[in-house]
Design an enzyme around this catalytic site. Structure first.
Site, short mmCIF file in Angstrom:
data_model
loop_
_atom_site.label_atom_id
_atom_site.label_comp_id
_atom_site.label_asym_id
_atom_site.label_seq_id
_atom_site.Cartn_x
_atom_site.Cartn_y
_atom_site.Cartn_z
N LYS A 289 28.86 -115.80 171.72
CA LYS A 289 27.42 -115.68 172.02
C LYS A 289 26.68 -114.90 170.93
O LYS A 289 25.53 -115.23 170.62
CB LYS A 289 27.19 -115.05 173.39
CG LYS A 289 27.51 -113.59 173.54
CD LYS A 289 27.20 -113.12 174.96
CE LYS A 289 27.58 -111.66 175.16
NZ LYS A 289 26.76 -110.74 174.37
N THR A 290 27.35 -113.89 170.35
CA THR A 290 26.70 -113.13 169.28
C THR A 290 26.44 -114.04 168.08
O THR A 290 25.38 -113.99 167.46
CB THR A 290 27.56 -111.93 168.85
OG1 THR A 290 27.80 -111.11 170.00
CG2 THR A 290 26.86 -111.10 167.79
N ASP B 18 20.00 -110.10 174.99
CA ASP B 18 21.44 -110.27 175.15
C ASP B 18 21.87 -109.63 176.48
O ASP B 18 21.22 -108.73 176.99
CB ASP B 18 22.14 -109.58 173.97
CG ASP B 18 23.61 -109.97 173.86
OD1 ASP B 18 24.03 -110.92 174.55
OD2 ASP B 18 24.33 -109.33 173.08
N GLU B 19 22.99 -110.08 177.03
CA GLU B 19 23.54 -109.54 178.29
C GLU B 19 22.48 -109.50 179.39
O GLU B 19 22.32 -108.51 180.10
CB GLU B 19 24.11 -108.12 178.06
CG GLU B 19 25.14 -108.01 176.96
CD GLU B 19 26.50 -108.56 177.35
OE1 GLU B 19 26.63 -109.16 178.43
OE2 GLU B 19 27.45 -108.40 176.55
N GLN C 37 29.93 -112.05 184.51
CA GLN C 37 30.25 -110.73 183.94
C GLN C 37 29.21 -109.68 184.31
O GLN C 37 29.08 -108.67 183.62
CB GLN C 37 30.39 -110.84 182.42
CG GLN C 37 31.54 -111.73 181.98
CD GLN C 37 31.74 -111.71 180.48
OE1 GLN C 37 32.17 -110.72 179.89
NE2 GLN C 37 31.41 -112.82 179.84
N ARG D 62 39.42 -109.83 178.68
CA ARG D 62 39.50 -108.99 177.46
C ARG D 62 40.76 -109.33 176.68
O ARG D 62 40.89 -108.96 175.51
CB ARG D 62 39.55 -107.50 177.82
CG ARG D 62 38.38 -106.91 178.56
CD ARG D 62 37.05 -107.24 177.98
NE ARG D 62 36.48 -108.42 178.61
CZ ARG D 62 35.51 -109.17 178.10
NH1 ARG D 62 35.02 -108.88 176.91
NH2 ARG D 62 35.03 -110.21 178.76
#
Length: 762
Positions: free
Chosen positions: A38-39, A239-240, A270, A621
């Site tokens: 996504k980044t 973002d997020e 998330q 993770r």
């Protein structure tokens, strides 16, 4: 649309990422699964906008950590070959030609802090405000409860601040909150909220929540300020987005009203910060608010193996009300997920330590391994297991550098130099170093301040008028005031590192710290490290240097610093802190009902859904190796519990799992069909798993048990001779319970907890 692979902006992207990058105007929702790049999608989108002619100052990107913002800046610089440009984005200046050649990128708090530095005077407030951190807030709340005569046994500062933080995240002031108050306790909380805000204003201070709330109020009450920022930032990126609260939602919505070029990116699976006020509905209902929004799902995972993704997908799919997506990867296969049953929490910690050592021997550095747990209370046993095994470890979320006493003292001085009305900081340093200004003296000063309606600073200036103070105290206060005034004058000409150096010299902090023979050297080194951080601001003008440094300190997070640690050490951290990180080997501990999922979620459907999302975050993770531990019994918070294995384990697909147990009968029972049936009868919540007991035995044989790992506490008494691997041989001076004081032949004297110290009795 075909793009030549040599195109540095669109070439490296997969098709959904490319769709996100080429979208130009209007709203867009990017559902980005764990590890889906996504980044990359966001940075390439911003780079593409700039390449197509959008001015950098017209673009805003809001991130949740400074680390994420800095990473995006670096990527964009590389993509567009930007060499020049300031790293300090003073976007409040009106001269656009002077701005950096990069868009404004930062956290909600840092962006709102800059807006308020420029425009808070439009709300009748002073732009030299200070930002109170958690420690400052607690001290202020203690003053609030004292003034309201509320007994701390009835309402403690931390819970009161928790309620107030929730109100502020919902953009509710005290008057709004009072309408919904139904209990006497809540009415007390709201009285405290009202007084807390008054005291914050009197000290010309704001807390983290105020940074956003006051910006929202500024936009509401001064439309021309909102219009200016709407014209400046025409292309917005968040973002997020699943972790935004209502106040953050209002801030973004206000900015997006005019041009509607709002791109939000995140993953509802998330969303794990409801306890901080995060509202997953912001992302779930985005398309209802913007029906014309382009929706893009990023489902290709670049981190984990397919086995780990299959297991993670199986756990999260039980949650309702989530946009359907199925993560996949080109990393087919991979080691099975190990579900490890152990006797108790001590055995769990030992097995985790052994697993870390085993993989280290196999080429996986400790830096690439992590133990995740639901609550901080679980960390102690893992620390002790690491110490017994001689494994270097770090705890993320433990004592932070910027919360150490000596560091906080220096920061408090700088806050007072910036703003003498900051009563909390003033109270902290008035007797640091010791000036013989005790509680009784302080009580007289505060009584005088209250009687004369003065700030604490103004009362100190008028110390000669306080009849209860003797001449010696008045002289010491006068000297303190003189030092602060001189430093305030110098602050207009000195950058923060030079100012702090003069401060340390003026107050004699080095001698005072080093007089502490046990920790003095280390504490002074911490202050020196703080000066090193300050040098980053040497190129700015003096006033900006001071305020920028203090803002970074206030906004920095422990997770941001994690990647800068170079020592090879096993990471121990709570599940809530692991988001945004990745490790080759992940161990999730305490997967039992009542532990994880947490007991507080058992009767709340929404909390249980969030616990499941937390498990999903922890599992995703992992790049290659994933271990899940549960115990047959556990002592926690003083009680022994025998809880059923977590319901999340029951959701794992049998073909992705290998089950292990430290109990031979249990291991072989799971290896047979009849054993699985019997286990299913006794643990009705648990699905049968594939078990290879021989691998469990082989695992334990291949791994050499660390020295001292299973040793009992050594039998020591006064006069016993011992050997320590680092300090050599020595003699036990005294023993108090589990703590022994040992004087070594080198002359050093140390205290040791015998349950973890690697001591050999001679």
């Amino acid at each position: 649309m075909m793009t030549h692979i040599s195109d540095p902006i669109l070439g490296p992207l997969n098709e959904p990422q490319r769709q996100a990058a080429i979208h130009h105007a209007g709203p867009a929702l990017i559902l980005a699964g764990a590890g889906s790049g996504k980044t990359r999608a966001l940075t390439h989108r911003i780079a593409r906008l700039m390449k197509d002619g959008v001015q950098p100052w017209q673009i805003l990107a809001v991130t949740f950590t400074n680390k994420a913002a800095n990473e995006m800046k670096e990527r964009i610089k590389n993509l567009l070959h930007i060499v020049e440009g300031s790293s300090h984005l003073d976007f409040a200046r009106d001269d656009r030609q002077s701005l950096a050649r990069l868009p404004v990128m930062g956290t909600f708090h840092s962006i709102c802090a800059r807006i308020l530095r420029k425009d808070i005077e439009r709300l009748g407030r002073n732009r030299n405000f200070v930002i109170y951190d958690t420690d400052d807030q607690e001290k202020l709340m203690k003053e609030v409860l004292k003034e309201l005569q509320i007994d701390e046994n009835t309402l403690k500062p931390r819970p009161a601040l928790g309620y107030i933080g929730r109100f502020k995240s919902e953009a509710m002031n005290a008057k709004d909150a009072l309408k919904d108050a139904t209990t006497e306790r809540m009415i007390q909380v709201i009285r405290a909220y009202e007084t807390y805000d008054k005291m914050l204003r009197a000290a010309n201070a704001v807390d983290f929540d105020d940074l956003i709330l006051e910006t929202v109020r500024l936009f509401n009450e001064v439309p021309e300020v909102l219009s200016r920022y709407q014209e400046t930032w025409r292309f917005l990126h968040v973002d997020e987005y699943q972790d935004t609260n209502h106040a953050q939602y209002l801030f973004i919505s206000q900015l997006a009203q005019k041009y509607r070029n709002l791109c939000v990116i995140g993953d509802p699976d998330q969303s794990i910060y409801a306890f901080r006020g995060a509202d997953v509905r912001n992302i779930l209902e985005f398309e209802q608010e913007y029906p014309d929004a382009l929706r893009i799902a990023l489902e290709q995972n670049y981190r984990s193996t397919q086995v780990i993704l299959d297991a993670s997908n199986a756990v999260i799919k039980s949650n309702p009300r989530r946009p359907k997506k199925n993560m996949w990867t080109k990393r087919k296969g991979g080691p099975t997920v190990i579900v490890h049953e152990v006797r108790d929490e001590r055995k769990e910690a030992e097995e985790a330590a052994k697993a870390a050592q085993f993989l280290k021997k196999d080429g996986v550095p400790l830096n690439h391994q992590v133990v995740l747990y639901r609550t901080n209370a679980q960390s102690r046993l893992f620390e002790e297991a690491c110490m017994r095994a001689g494994i270097p470890y770090r705890i993320v979320g433990g004592t932070k550098f910027y919360t150490r006493r000596e560091v906080k003292d220096v920061l408090a001085y700088l806050y007072v130099i910036l703003n003498p009305a900051d009563t909390i900081s003033l109270l902290r340093i008035l007797n640091v170093p010791a000036r013989k200004i005790g509680e009784a003296t302080l009580g007289h000063i505060q009584a005088f301040a209250s009687q004369e309606s003065l700030t604490l600073w103004d009362a100190l200036i008028r110390a000669n008028d306080i009849v209860e103070l003797n001449d010696g105290v008045k002289t010491r206060i006068e000297k303190f005031i003189s030092i602060v005034k001189q430093l305030r004058t110098r602050s207009s000409a000195l950058v923060v590192s030079e100012l702090a150096a003069q401060l340390l010299d003026a107050v004699g902090l080095e001698k005072w710290l080093r007089d502490d023979l046990d920790e003095g050297e280390e504490r002074w080194q911490n202050v020196q490290e703080l000066l090193t951080v300050m040098h980053k601001y040497d190129q700015l003008d003096p006033q900006t240097s001071l305020t920028s440094f203090l803002e970074e300190v206030a906004l920095i997070s422990e997770v941001d610093k994690l990647t800068s640690i170079r020592d090879d050490a096993l990471t121990l951290m709570t599940l809530h802190l692991c988001k945004g990180l990745e490790f080759e080997h992940v161990m999730i501990a305490g997967c039992e009902e009542g532990i994880f999922p947490h007991s507080s979620s058992m009767f709340d459907k929404e909390q249980l859904e969030e616990e499941r999302r937390l498990m999903y975050v922890g599992m995703t993770r992992a790049r290659t190796h994933l271990r899940i531990f549960f115990t047959r019994s556990r002592q926690l918070w003083g009680n022994t519990q025998a809880n059923a294995p977590s319901r999340f384990i029951a959701d794992l697909p049998s073909e992705a799992v290998e089950r292990r147990s430290d109990e031979l009968l249990s291991a072989f029972a799971w290896a047979t069909e009849s054993g699985r049936l019997k286990a299913a009868e006794s643990h009705t919540d648990i699905q049968p798993y594939r078990q290879r007991a021989e691998l469990n035995v082989e695992f334990n044989q291949d791994l050499e048990i660390a020295d001292g790992m299973n040793q009992d506490v050594p039998e020591l008494r006064k006069g016993s001779r011992v050997r320590h691997p680092s300090f050599g041989e020595g003699t036990v001076l005294s023993k108090r319970g589990d703590v022994a004081t040992i004087v070594f032949d080198s002359g050093k004297k140390k205290d040791f907890a015998l349950s973890i110290a690697p001591l050999q009795v001679l």
